[in-house]
Motif scaffolding. Structure first.
Motif, PDB file in Angstrom:
ATOM      1  N   GLN A  65       8.343  -8.988   5.688  1.00  0.00           N
ATOM      2  CA  GLN A  65       8.842 -10.361   5.807  1.00  0.00           C
ATOM      3  C   GLN A  65       9.248 -10.911   4.442  1.00  0.00           C
ATOM      4  N   TRP A  66       8.416 -10.704   3.432  1.00  0.00           N
ATOM      5  CA  TRP A  66       8.770 -11.150   2.080  1.00  0.00           C
ATOM      6  C   TRP A  66      10.090 -10.533   1.631  1.00  0.00           C
ATOM      7  N   ARG A  67      10.220  -9.244   1.803  1.00  0.00           N
ATOM      8  CA  ARG A  67      11.434  -8.570   1.337  1.00  0.00           C
ATOM      9  C   ARG A  67      12.669  -9.024   2.104  1.00  0.00           C
ATOM     10  N   SER A  68      12.510  -9.269   3.407  1.00  0.00           N
ATOM     11  CA  SER A  68      13.655  -9.730   4.204  1.00  0.00           C
ATOM     12  C   SER A  68      14.113 -11.119   3.771  1.00  0.00           C
ATOM     13  N   GLU A  69      13.181 -11.876   3.171  1.00  0.00           N
ATOM     14  CA  GLU A  69      13.496 -13.229   2.703  1.00  0.00           C
ATOM     15  C   GLU A  69      13.900 -13.248   1.227  1.00  0.00           C
ATOM     16  N   GLY A  70      13.987 -12.079   0.619  1.00  0.00           N
ATOM     17  CA  GLY A  70      14.442 -12.004  -0.760  1.00  0.00           C
ATOM     18  C   GLY A  70      13.377 -12.163  -1.814  1.00  0.00           C
ATOM     19  N   ARG A  71      12.087 -12.094  -1.421  1.00  0.00           N
ATOM     20  CA  ARG A  71      11.013 -12.174  -2.416  1.00  0.00           C
ATOM     21  C   ARG A  71      10.951 -10.839  -3.156  1.00  0.00           C
ATOM     22  N   LYS A  72      11.118 -10.883  -4.468  1.00  0.00           N
ATOM     23  CA  LYS A  72      11.274  -9.650  -5.235  1.00  0.00           C
ATOM     24  C   LYS A  72      10.080  -9.305  -6.119  1.00  0.00           C
ATOM     25  N   PHE A  73       9.029 -10.113  -6.114  1.00  0.00           N
ATOM     26  CA  PHE A  73       7.898  -9.806  -6.979  1.00  0.00           C
ATOM     27  C   PHE A  73       7.275  -8.468  -6.569  1.00  0.00           C
ATOM     28  N   PRO A  74       6.755  -7.699  -7.547  1.00  0.00           N
ATOM     29  CA  PRO A  74       6.162  -6.398  -7.214  1.00  0.00           C
ATOM     30  C   PRO A  74       4.932  -6.556  -6.331  1.00  0.00           C
ATOM     31  N   VAL A  75       4.707  -5.557  -5.486  1.00  0.00           N
ATOM     32  CA  VAL A  75       3.574  -5.575  -4.555  1.00  0.00           C
ATOM     33  C   VAL A  75       2.774  -4.288  -4.714  1.00  0.00           C
ATOM     34  N   LEU A  76       1.470  -4.452  -4.913  1.00  0.00           N
ATOM     35  CA  LEU A  76       0.536  -3.331  -4.972  1.00  0.00           C
ATOM     36  C   LEU A  76      -0.309  -3.375  -3.710  1.00  0.00           C
ATOM     37  N   ILE A  77      -0.272  -2.310  -2.903  1.00  0.00           N
ATOM     38  CA  ILE A  77      -1.038  -2.322  -1.662  1.00  0.00           C
ATOM     39  C   ILE A  77      -2.382  -1.617  -1.844  1.00  0.00           C
ATOM     40  N   LEU A  78      -3.385  -2.144  -1.152  1.00  0.00           N
ATOM     41  CA  LEU A  78      -4.711  -1.545  -1.084  1.00  0.00           C
ATOM     42  C   LEU A  78      -4.874  -1.002   0.332  1.00  0.00           C
ATOM     43  N   THR A  79      -5.324   0.236   0.448  1.00  0.00           N
ATOM     44  CA  THR A  79      -5.462   0.795   1.781  1.00  0.00           C
ATOM     45  C   THR A  79      -6.704   1.656   1.912  1.00  0.00           C
ATOM     46  N   ALA A  80      -7.383   1.510   3.043  1.00  0.00           N
ATOM     47  CA  ALA A  80      -8.529   2.362   3.360  1.00  0.00           C
ATOM     48  C   ALA A  80      -8.089   3.493   4.274  1.00  0.00           C
ATOM     49  N   ARG A  81      -6.799   3.516   4.568  1.00  0.00           N
ATOM     50  CA  ARG A  81      -6.259   4.532   5.476  1.00  0.00           C
ATOM     51  C   ARG A  81      -5.973   5.819   4.709  1.00  0.00           C
ATOM     52  N   ASP A  82      -6.459   6.934   5.228  1.00  0.00           N
ATOM     53  CA  ASP A  82      -6.327   8.202   4.523  1.00  0.00           C
ATOM     54  C   ASP A  82      -5.015   8.925   4.815  1.00  0.00           C
ATOM     55  N   ARG A  83      -4.388   8.598   5.943  1.00  0.00           N
ATOM     56  CA  ARG A  83      -3.173   9.330   6.319  1.00  0.00           C
ATOM     57  C   ARG A  83      -2.046   9.062   5.330  1.00  0.00           C
ATOM     58  N   TRP A  84      -1.381  10.134   4.885  1.00  0.00           N
ATOM     59  CA  TRP A  84      -0.287   9.957   3.953  1.00  0.00           C
ATOM     60  C   TRP A  84       0.848   9.165   4.580  1.00  0.00           C
ATOM     61  N   GLN A  85       0.955   9.243   5.919  1.00  0.00           N
ATOM     62  CA  GLN A  85       2.021   8.491   6.587  1.00  0.00           C
ATOM     63  C   GLN A  85       1.858   6.983   6.380  1.00  0.00           C
ATOM     64  N   ASP A  86       0.605   6.508   6.348  1.00  0.00           N
ATOM     65  CA  ASP A  86       0.363   5.080   6.142  1.00  0.00           C
ATOM     66  C   ASP A  86       0.799   4.645   4.741  1.00  0.00           C
ATOM     67  N   LYS A  87       0.558   5.522   3.768  1.00  0.00           N
ATOM     68  CA  LYS A  87       0.953   5.207   2.399  1.00  0.00           C
ATOM     69  C   LYS A  87       2.477   5.185   2.284  1.00  0.00           C
ATOM     70  N   VAL A  88       3.114   6.141   2.926  1.00  0.00           N
ATOM     71  CA  VAL A  88       4.578   6.179   2.924  1.00  0.00           C
ATOM     72  C   VAL A  88       5.144   4.930   3.596  1.00  0.00           C
ATOM     73  N   GLU A  89       4.551   4.544   4.729  1.00  0.00           N
ATOM     74  CA  GLU A  89       5.024   3.354   5.435  1.00  0.00           C
ATOM     75  C   GLU A  89       4.895   2.112   4.560  1.00  0.00           C
ATOM     76  N   GLY A  90       3.793   2.046   3.817  1.00  0.00           N
ATOM     77  CA  GLY A  90       3.603   0.900   2.932  1.00  0.00           C
ATOM     78  C   GLY A  90       4.663   0.831   1.856  1.00  0.00           C
ATOM     79  N   LEU A  91       4.976   1.978   1.250  1.00  0.00           N
ATOM     80  CA  LEU A  91       5.993   2.004   0.205  1.00  0.00           C
ATOM     81  C   LEU A  91       7.380   1.724   0.775  1.00  0.00           C
ATOM     82  N   GLU A  92       7.655   2.256   1.963  1.00  0.00           N
ATOM     83  CA  GLU A  92       8.971   2.046   2.561  1.00  0.00           C
ATOM     84  C   GLU A  92       9.148   0.619   3.086  1.00  0.00           C
ATOM     85  N   SER A  93       8.057  -0.092   3.279  1.00  0.00           N
ATOM     86  CA  SER A  93       8.162  -1.491   3.717  1.00  0.00           C
ATOM     87  C   SER A  93       8.601  -2.394   2.569  1.00  0.00           C
ATOM     88  N   GLY A  94       8.500  -1.866   1.336  1.00  0.00           N
ATOM     89  CA  GLY A  94       8.915  -2.660   0.175  1.00  0.00           C
ATOM     90  C   GLY A  94       7.862  -2.776  -0.898  1.00  0.00           C
TER      91      GLY A  94
END
Length: 227
Positions: A65-94
């Motif tokens: 939602q932030w990225r779709s609205e043009g918010r450009k500040f960097p984002v660092l995600i914290l995740t307890a999910r071990d699957r690499w797919q979840d990490k990829v999804e997080g990075l691809e979300s912006g």
């Protein structure tokens, strides 16, 4: 620098806030996704640290939602999910980087600092402008290789302007990035910081690294020797 922390584990949120504030950051906090989304839409953050597993609205949805609205500040995600797919999804979300739980607070701090620095175009933690060095890792400034005695707010003001070297930074912009949302802001305080900074980083008044543009703000400008 002003950051947003979005984390629903209260103990972890308190630990993160305490460490970032000790390092001189101004922190706004949210314990659920809806509040985090709103704060990110309303404020000019330098960084957001976002947990993926949040109540009300998950971290992926917030970032999209932030990225779709043009918010450009960097984002660092914290995740307890071990699957690499979840990490990829997080990075691809912006998102720009991630840290997997459990983690060391020091790693989060280092990654956050790197993201803020790189978003301003600096690869090295040490920004050198002639005889002035700003060490964003150690959060200190040096004049002719001698450490300057700066308050946290003075250092933060200097770092913020230096990361935007050559650009005009308004009093409002400085205030928004130096103070958290609960602070009683007064633009006159900025004038005090700038006056003190000038005396400390240019005691002989020969460098004149910070100029005042009447009605517009301030500009930090010296020959940059390392980028």
């Amino acid at each position: 620098m002003r950051i947003l922390l979005v984390e629903d584990e209260q103990l972890l949120l308190d630990q993160l806030r305490r460490q970032f504030e000790l390092a001189g950051y101004a922190c706004d906090c949210a314990s659920d996704g809806s509040e985090g989304l709103f704060l990110g839409q309303e404020n000019p953050y330098d960084l957001a640290v976002v947990d993926l597993g949040l109540p009300k609205l998950d971290g992926i949805s917030i970032i999209k939602q932030w990225r779709s609205e043009g918010r450009k500040f960097p984002v660092l995600i914290l995740t307890a999910r071990d699957r690499w797919q979840d990490k990829v999804e997080g990075l691809e979300s912006g998102a720009d980087d991630y840290v997997a739980k459990p983690f060391q607070i020091e790693e989060v701090m280092a990654r956050a600092n790197a993201l803020i620095r790189r978003s301003a175009g600096f690869a090295s933690p040490k920004m050198e402008f002639g005889c002035i060095t700003i060490d964003t890792g150690a959060k200190r400034a040096l004049l002719n290789k001698q450490a300057l005695e700066l308050t946290a707010y003075e250092y933060n003001a200097l770092e913020y302007m230096a990361m935007r070297s050559g650009q005009v930074v308004s009093k409002t912009d400085l205030t928004e990035h130096l103070y958290d949302q609960d602070f009683d802001r007064d633009s006159n305080v900025i004038e005090v910081f700038i006056a003190r900074l000038r005396k400390k980083i240019d005691p002989d008044n020969t460098l004149k690294p910070i100029s005042t543009l009447r009605g517009r703000g301030y500009r930090f400008e010296l020959g940059e020797t390392q980028h």
